[in-house]
Enzyme design. Sequence first.
Site, mmCIF file in Angstrom:
data_model
loop_
_atom_site.group_PDB
_atom_site.id
_atom_site.type_symbol
_atom_site.label_atom_id
_atom_site.label_comp_id
_atom_site.label_asym_id
_atom_site.label_seq_id
_atom_site.Cartn_x
_atom_site.Cartn_y
_atom_site.Cartn_z
ATOM 1 N N ASP A 155 -2.495 -22.229 -21.520
ATOM 2 C CA ASP A 155 -3.650 -21.747 -20.761
ATOM 3 C C ASP A 155 -4.769 -22.790 -20.780
ATOM 4 O O ASP A 155 -5.949 -22.458 -20.799
ATOM 5 C CB ASP A 155 -4.147 -20.408 -21.304
ATOM 6 C CG ASP A 155 -4.767 -19.560 -20.198
ATOM 7 O OD1 ASP A 155 -4.698 -19.966 -19.023
ATOM 8 O OD2 ASP A 155 -5.325 -18.489 -20.515
ATOM 9 N N HIS A 198 -2.207 -12.879 -12.551
ATOM 10 C CA HIS A 198 -3.220 -12.674 -13.590
ATOM 11 C C HIS A 198 -3.507 -11.177 -13.653
ATOM 12 O O HIS A 198 -3.989 -10.593 -12.683
ATOM 13 C CB HIS A 198 -4.476 -13.456 -13.201
ATOM 14 C CG HIS A 198 -5.591 -13.365 -14.199
ATOM 15 N ND1 HIS A 198 -5.709 -14.263 -15.231
ATOM 16 C CD2 HIS A 198 -6.615 -12.493 -14.333
ATOM 17 C CE1 HIS A 198 -6.779 -13.945 -15.958
ATOM 18 N NE2 HIS A 198 -7.339 -12.882 -15.440
#
Lengths: 433, 317
Positions: A314, A188
Site C-alpha cells: 500500500d 477499495h
Amino acid sequence: MPSEQRPILLANARILDPSRDFDLNGDLLIVGGTVREARRGIGAAGVPDGTEIIDCRGKIVAPGLVDFRAFVGEPGEGHRETLASASQAAAAGGVTTIVCQPDTNPPIDDPATVDFVLRRARDTAIVHVQPMAALTKRLEGQEMTEIGLLKAAGAVAFTNGAHSVTNAQVMRRVLTYSRDFDALVVHHVEDPDLVGEGVMNDGEFAARLGLVGVPTAAEAIMLERDLRLVGLTRGRYHAASVTCRESLELLRRAKDAGLAVSAAASINHVSLNENDIGAYRTFFKLAPPLRAEDDRLALVEAVASGLVDVVMSDHNPQDVETKRLPFMEAAHGAIGLETMLSAGLRLVHSESLSWLALLNAMSTRPAELLGLAGGTLRAGAPADIIVIDPDIAWVVDPADLKSKCKNTPFDEARLDGRVIRTIVAGRTVYEYV
Amino acid sequence: MNIASKSSFVLHQRHLLGIEGLSRDEIVGLLDLAEEFVDLNRQIEKKRASLRGRTLINLFFEVSTRTQASFELAGKRLGADVMNMAVGSSSIRKGETLVDTAVTLNAMHPDLIVVRHHASGACALLAQKVDCSVINAGDGSHEHPTQALLDALTIRRNKERIEGLLVVICGDILHSRVARSNILLLNALGARVRVVAPSTLLPAGIERFGVEVARDMREGLADADIIMMLRLQRERMNGSFVPSTQEYFHYFGLDSKKLAYAKPDALVMHPGPMNRGVEIDSIVADGAQSLIREQVEMGVAVRMAVLEALSRNLPNQ
C-alpha cells in the site's frame, strides 16, 4: 543484454518456493534470465562456464515479491514518486514487480496512458512495473473504462485506486462487462459517506484523541455489497485492502460459495494497530485506518490460512507538506516498498506466520491473481529472485530510504532480517552492503 | 386497381401485438401473402382497394422514419385512409394518459391503429380499450412483430428457406424488441438462433429463450448463414453498458474481418437506422453480402400483408 548476461548460481541456500510448497537446502541456477533449476547439489561442477557463484549459506532464496498495490506519482506527481524512484525502493525491499495504481494525474484510464507507463517503466525502472487501469473514466465512479482495450494494452487489473464506486448499478455493470474479458476488478472497500470526516478507527481511542472515527462497518457494508454483486454477475473480484474481523467473515462466506473472490491486507494492517498512532503521529494515518489489535490478530490468522490472499505494501508517498499537519488535516498513506518484507518477517520471527505463508501472500498469490509469470522458482520461470538474510538486525533510517518521500510508519523501527540481493530477469539490481 | 389476391389468408385475431401467439402456419401465411405485395410494389400500378373505406391511424409515441413511412405507404396502397398522429404536438404532450388517448381515438371509429410506444406492454394496454385492430409497431424492449416478419421474408427470399439456417443476432439484445420478436419467429420456423453480445447487453435468462449465447464475435459468427446486427443507442455506448464506441466497434462491430468468421455466403441484416462505425462498418453495410436495403423494401410488403390479413377478419357491417 540477456545474451551477455552471466549465469548465476545461488549456492547452499535454503530455497523457498511457495508455488509448490518447496523448502529445500540446495542450489538455484539462473541462465539467460530464467530459472534453469533448483535442487540439492548442482554445485560448481554442474554450471556453465563463466557462471557467477554466490554463496548463500545461511540465507534464503525466494521468488521476488509482487507488490499488489503501490501508488506511484507518474504521470503527473513525480515530486511524490517516479517510476524510477519507486523501482529503486522496490529493489531495496525485495519487490521485483510493482503493480502501480491508476490514481495519477491524469488517471490511467485510457490505453495510451497504460502504454506511456509501460514505456516509461521500461526506460527508467529497475524492476518490473505492471499498471492497473481505472475501473471508471476519470475515476469518477460513473462510466466504465475501455476494459478490453486497456487489458490488451497491458493493464493487469482494474481499480478506482483509493476511491470506491458507490453506485451499485455501475459496479454491477463493470463486474458483468469485465467477466467477458476475464479482467480482475479490484475495489477499495470503504463507504465514503460512512468514512465522512473520519481519520482513524472508530472507538475509545479516537474518542480520547478527539478525532472522528471510521467504523469497521464502513468497510463491511461496501464489501458485503460487492460480494453480493459478484454473486449476481460472477465477475472476478479482489478487495483491495481489508482491515477487520467482520470483513473476514464475509470473505469466508463468499469463498465457501465458490465465488471468484480474493482479498489483500496491507503490511501496515497486519503489523500495526490504532494504538501506534500514539500522540497524533500522522505517518500512521492511513485509509482504511489502522484497526484494533483484535482485528490485526484476525488478519494475521487469515493470511496464515490463505483466507486473505495477498499482503501488499500500500505504498503511498506523501511529502512533508502533506504530512506535517494536524492529524485531522494530514494526508493518508505510508510508504512501504522497502520495509514490507522486513516488517512481515516480524510475524515469521514471532511464529505467527510461516515463511512460506508470508512469501505466498507477497509473491506467489499476487502473481497468480494478476496472471503474471513471477512468484515461482519453477524451471523456466523468470529469474525474479531475492536473497534474504533472516538474521541481519537493522534500524529503519529514513535518510537511507530510496523512496522520494519518507513517510514510513517504521521510522526508527528495529527490524530483523532483510533482502541482501534482488535479481530481476537474471540481473542483480540491488545488493545490500 | 382491383387485381385479385391469390392468397386468401386471414389472420383470425383482432390484433397483432407480437410474434408470440402466432402459429407457424400463421407466420407462413403472412409471408406468402407478403410475397404477392412484393410483386405488386414493383409495378407502376401499386394500388389495391381491399382497405377502401377503412381508416388507419399511425400512433407513434416514439420518433420513427422508416416504420411509420412503411405503414403509411402500406395503408395507402391498400386503399385505406391513413392518418399520422404527430404525438409531439398532440394532447399527449399536455399530459393525457395512454388510455384516454385510446378512448378518444376509438370514438372516431378507426379500423386499424398502428402503435409504437416506448413502454413495453403499452400496445396491449391500448388494445384493451379500443374496438379496432391494434398493430404493434414496437413497444419498449418487448416486441416488434412486423420487423421480424420482414426479416423472415428477406431471409426466405434470399436463402429459399428458414428452417435449419443459423441466424446470429449481434449487439444490444438486452434492450432490443427486434431481437425478441426475431428469436420467437425464427424458433417457430425451425432456424437455429445464436446471440452475440457483451454480457452487459444480454438479458438475464437469455439462454432459456431457445438460443445459443456467445460473448465474442469469432465464436459467435462461426458457421453463421445470417448475421443480424442491432442498433446500439447512443446513451448506452459511453460507459453505461459498454465503455465507448471505439471499444464496442473493436470487439463487436461487424467489419470485413469479423464477417469472414461466418460462412462465405453469409448475409448481413440490420433493422436500421445504422450507426456506421459503431455496430457496423460501412464497407459491410454497403457490401455485396448486405440485405439492408432489401429489408426496407420487404417492410412495406409485410405491413401490407398484415393490414390485409387483419382487415379480412374485421366485421364488414
